[in-house]
Scaffold this active site. Sequence first.
Site, PDB file in Angstrom:
ATOM      1  N   GLY A  13     -14.130 -44.324  11.304  1.00  0.00           N
ATOM      2  CA  GLY A  13     -15.356 -43.973  12.031  1.00  0.00           C
ATOM      3  C   GLY A  13     -15.116 -43.927  13.522  1.00  0.00           C
ATOM      4  N   ALA A  14     -13.880 -43.612  13.907  1.00  0.00           N
ATOM      5  CA  ALA A  14     -13.467 -43.752  15.314  1.00  0.00           C
ATOM      6  C   ALA A  14     -13.957 -42.617  16.209  1.00  0.00           C
ATOM      7  CB  ALA A  14     -11.944 -43.849  15.399  1.00  0.00           C
ATOM      8  N   VAL A  55     -13.147 -41.547   4.038  1.00  0.00           N
ATOM      9  CA  VAL A  55     -12.754 -42.848   3.473  1.00  0.00           C
ATOM     10  C   VAL A  55     -13.098 -42.977   1.988  1.00  0.00           C
ATOM     11  CG1 VAL A  55     -12.882 -44.051   5.690  1.00  0.00           C
ATOM     12  CG2 VAL A  55     -14.892 -44.045   4.179  1.00  0.00           C
ATOM     13  N   SER A 134     -23.608 -55.799   8.770  1.00  0.00           N
ATOM     14  CA  SER A 134     -24.856 -55.504   9.495  1.00  0.00           C
ATOM     15  C   SER A 134     -25.720 -56.756   9.384  1.00  0.00           C
ATOM     16  CB  SER A 134     -25.570 -54.325   8.822  1.00  0.00           C
ATOM     17  OG  SER A 134     -26.882 -54.197   9.307  1.00  0.00           O
ATOM     18  N   TYR A 147     -28.417 -49.065   1.598  1.00  0.00           N
ATOM     19  CA  TYR A 147     -27.698 -49.556   2.781  1.00  0.00           C
ATOM     20  C   TYR A 147     -27.570 -51.079   2.737  1.00  0.00           C
ATOM     21  CZ  TYR A 147     -26.353 -50.073   7.697  1.00  0.00           C
ATOM     22  OH  TYR A 147     -25.684 -50.390   8.861  1.00  0.00           O
ATOM     23  N   ALA A 149     -27.806 -53.084   0.154  1.00  0.00           N
ATOM     24  CA  ALA A 149     -26.917 -53.520  -0.938  1.00  0.00           C
ATOM     25  C   ALA A 149     -25.457 -53.287  -0.562  1.00  0.00           C
ATOM     26  CB  ALA A 149     -27.268 -52.761  -2.220  1.00  0.00           C
ATOM     27  N   LYS A 151     -24.151 -53.211   2.418  1.00  0.00           N
ATOM     28  CA  LYS A 151     -23.718 -54.121   3.491  1.00  0.00           C
ATOM     29  C   LYS A 151     -23.641 -55.572   3.009  1.00  0.00           C
ATOM     30  CE  LYS A 151     -22.997 -51.216   6.846  1.00  0.00           C
ATOM     31  NZ  LYS A 151     -21.654 -51.084   7.440  1.00  0.00           N
ATOM     32  N   ILE A 180     -27.705 -51.213  17.286  1.00  0.00           N
ATOM     33  CA  ILE A 180     -26.815 -50.868  18.398  1.00  0.00           C
ATOM     34  C   ILE A 180     -27.101 -49.425  18.822  1.00  0.00           C
ATOM     35  CG2 ILE A 180     -24.382 -50.762  19.118  1.00  0.00           C
ATOM     36  CD1 ILE A 180     -25.313 -53.565  18.136  1.00  0.00           C
TER      37      ILE A 180
HETATM   38  P1  NAP Z   1     -21.991 -43.604  13.951  1.00  0.00           P
HETATM   39  O1  NAP Z   1     -22.126 -43.447  15.415  1.00  0.00           O
HETATM   40  O2  NAP Z   1     -22.712 -42.669  13.037  1.00  0.00           O
HETATM   41  O3  NAP Z   1     -20.447 -43.644  13.582  1.00  0.00           O
HETATM   42  C1  NAP Z   1     -19.999 -43.734  12.265  1.00  0.00           C
HETATM   43  C2  NAP Z   1     -18.886 -42.732  12.073  1.00  0.00           C
HETATM   44  O4  NAP Z   1     -18.396 -42.859  10.712  1.00  0.00           O
HETATM   45  C3  NAP Z   1     -19.393 -41.276  12.217  1.00  0.00           C
HETATM   46  O5  NAP Z   1     -18.506 -40.502  12.982  1.00  0.00           O
HETATM   47  C4  NAP Z   1     -19.443 -40.840  10.778  1.00  0.00           C
HETATM   48  O6  NAP Z   1     -19.372 -39.441  10.585  1.00  0.00           O
HETATM   49  C5  NAP Z   1     -18.230 -41.552  10.199  1.00  0.00           C
HETATM   50  N1  NAP Z   1     -18.222 -41.489   8.752  1.00  0.00           N
HETATM   51  C6  NAP Z   1     -19.283 -41.486   7.918  1.00  0.00           C
HETATM   52  N2  NAP Z   1     -18.883 -41.338   6.664  1.00  0.00           N
HETATM   53  C7  NAP Z   1     -17.525 -41.242   6.689  1.00  0.00           C
HETATM   54  C8  NAP Z   1     -16.541 -41.058   5.694  1.00  0.00           C
HETATM   55  N3  NAP Z   1     -16.866 -40.910   4.396  1.00  0.00           N
HETATM   56  N4  NAP Z   1     -15.242 -41.009   6.072  1.00  0.00           N
HETATM   57  C9  NAP Z   1     -14.902 -41.104   7.377  1.00  0.00           C
HETATM   58  N5  NAP Z   1     -15.795 -41.267   8.356  1.00  0.00           N
HETATM   59  C10 NAP Z   1     -17.096 -41.336   8.025  1.00  0.00           C
HETATM   60  O7  NAP Z   1     -22.505 -45.042  13.511  1.00  0.00           O
HETATM   61  P2  NAP Z   1     -22.317 -46.491  14.183  1.00  0.00           P
HETATM   62  O8  NAP Z   1     -23.657 -46.959  14.570  1.00  0.00           O
HETATM   63  O9  NAP Z   1     -21.220 -46.497  15.160  1.00  0.00           O
HETATM   64  O10 NAP Z   1     -21.908 -47.311  12.885  1.00  0.00           O
HETATM   65  C11 NAP Z   1     -20.621 -47.870  12.705  1.00  0.00           C
HETATM   66  C12 NAP Z   1     -20.730 -48.964  11.651  1.00  0.00           C
HETATM   67  O11 NAP Z   1     -21.592 -49.985  12.150  1.00  0.00           O
HETATM   68  C13 NAP Z   1     -21.346 -48.499  10.331  1.00  0.00           C
HETATM   69  O12 NAP Z   1     -20.721 -49.153   9.270  1.00  0.00           O
HETATM   70  C14 NAP Z   1     -22.772 -48.967  10.448  1.00  0.00           C
HETATM   71  O13 NAP Z   1     -23.366 -49.154   9.185  1.00  0.00           O
HETATM   72  C15 NAP Z   1     -22.583 -50.263  11.195  1.00  0.00           C
HETATM   73  N6  NAP Z   1     -23.781 -50.755  11.859  1.00  0.00           N
HETATM   74  C16 NAP Z   1     -24.389 -49.981  12.801  1.00  0.00           C
HETATM   75  C17 NAP Z   1     -25.537 -50.493  13.401  1.00  0.00           C
HETATM   76  C18 NAP Z   1     -26.292 -49.714  14.448  1.00  0.00           C
HETATM   77  O14 NAP Z   1     -27.422 -50.124  14.782  1.00  0.00           O
HETATM   78  N7  NAP Z   1     -25.751 -48.639  15.002  1.00  0.00           N
HETATM   79  C19 NAP Z   1     -26.035 -51.754  13.038  1.00  0.00           C
HETATM   80  C20 NAP Z   1     -25.362 -52.489  12.092  1.00  0.00           C
HETATM   81  C21 NAP Z   1     -24.227 -51.978  11.507  1.00  0.00           C
HETATM   82  P3  NAP Z   1     -20.786 -38.638  10.462  1.00  0.00           P
HETATM   83  O15 NAP Z   1     -21.342 -38.608  11.846  1.00  0.00           O
HETATM   84  O16 NAP Z   1     -20.371 -37.305   9.931  1.00  0.00           O
HETATM   85  O17 NAP Z   1     -21.635 -39.410   9.486  1.00  0.00           O
END
Ligand code: NAP
Length: 246
Positions: A13-14, A55, A134, A147, A149, A151, A180
């Site tokens: 997810g970089a 992934v 999360s 989501y 379940a 996490k 975030i």
């Molecule tokens: P983000 O900005 O959407 O980044 C996540 C990245 O993962 C995106 O580039 C996404 O691509 C990619 N991705 C999704 N499915 C994938 C797959 N099958 N293979 C490879 N890459 C994939 O989200 P983020 O907020 O940084 O979230 C990062 C992590 O933190 C996630 O696990 C999220 O559940 C967790 N988290 C986030 C928050 C929050 O409030 N932001 C809170 C708690 C936990 P697409 O854009 O195409 O989907």
Amino acid sequence: MSKLQRKTALVTGAASGIGRATAQALQAEGARVAGIDRDAFAPDHGLDIALKVDVTDPEQLRAAVAEISDNLGPIVVLANCAGVSPGPFAGHEMPDDVWALTVGVNLTGSFNVCRAVIPGMLAAGGGSIINIGSVMSKVGNPGYVAYVASKAGVLGLTRSLALDYAQMGIRVNTVCPGFIETPMVARSLPDDPFEAQAVLTSIRDMHPVGRLGRPEEIAAAVLWLAADASFVTGSEITVDGGFTAR
Ligand code: NAP
């Protein structure tokens, strides 16, 4: 010397949000960083290797891990940041494909990447795996059963792998963020700007510190687990501005 000098890290997810900030934090500490994402990377991503990989596809992952290890050396840090949060759907209206995607990326996808890197970590004498959970790993959220379940499952994945490899030098931990400021949250807001502001205000008010978190604040916890936390495994660090303290 920087703490991760000449060590190789893989961040999933970089291309966005927490994953991007994590990759930058690991690089700043001297690591060689490979990123994977299903999205295209920005041209100025600055990573040592950036690969378009899903992934949920174990074969793609095996090939990517081989390419990264051949070029940068064995992966000894893994930050599993790829994730999706589609919704909301009432539980009984949850479509099969949304359930499968959410659990497939957040839980099975995290496992797939762990499984792909662990042989190299064992050969290298150890490593550090950081899964992103999360606050929803710990509490429910209406409309987001898949989501939540997935996490909650990440905590079990982390604990069990931590026990499998505790005596082999591989530490496995979870970071549990509150809300975030990333594209994931932005995408979840209503299109109408007034409604979006109202939702954002209600999200902000769930955090006793009075704001959402920043991706760098999650990256800092990942970095500590990667570089310093030598006696921490099977554990979770909650970085949530007090969300779960209430
Ligand atoms: P983000 O900005 O959407 O980044 C996540 C990245 O993962 C995106 O580039 C996404 O691509 C990619 N991705 C999704 N499915 C994938 C797959 N099958 N293979 C490879 N890459 C994939 O989200 P983020 O907020 O940084 O979230 C990062 C992590 O933190 C996630 O696990 C999220 O559940 C967790 N988290 C986030 C928050 C929050 O409030 N932001 C809170 C708690 C936990 P697409 O854009 O195409 O989907």
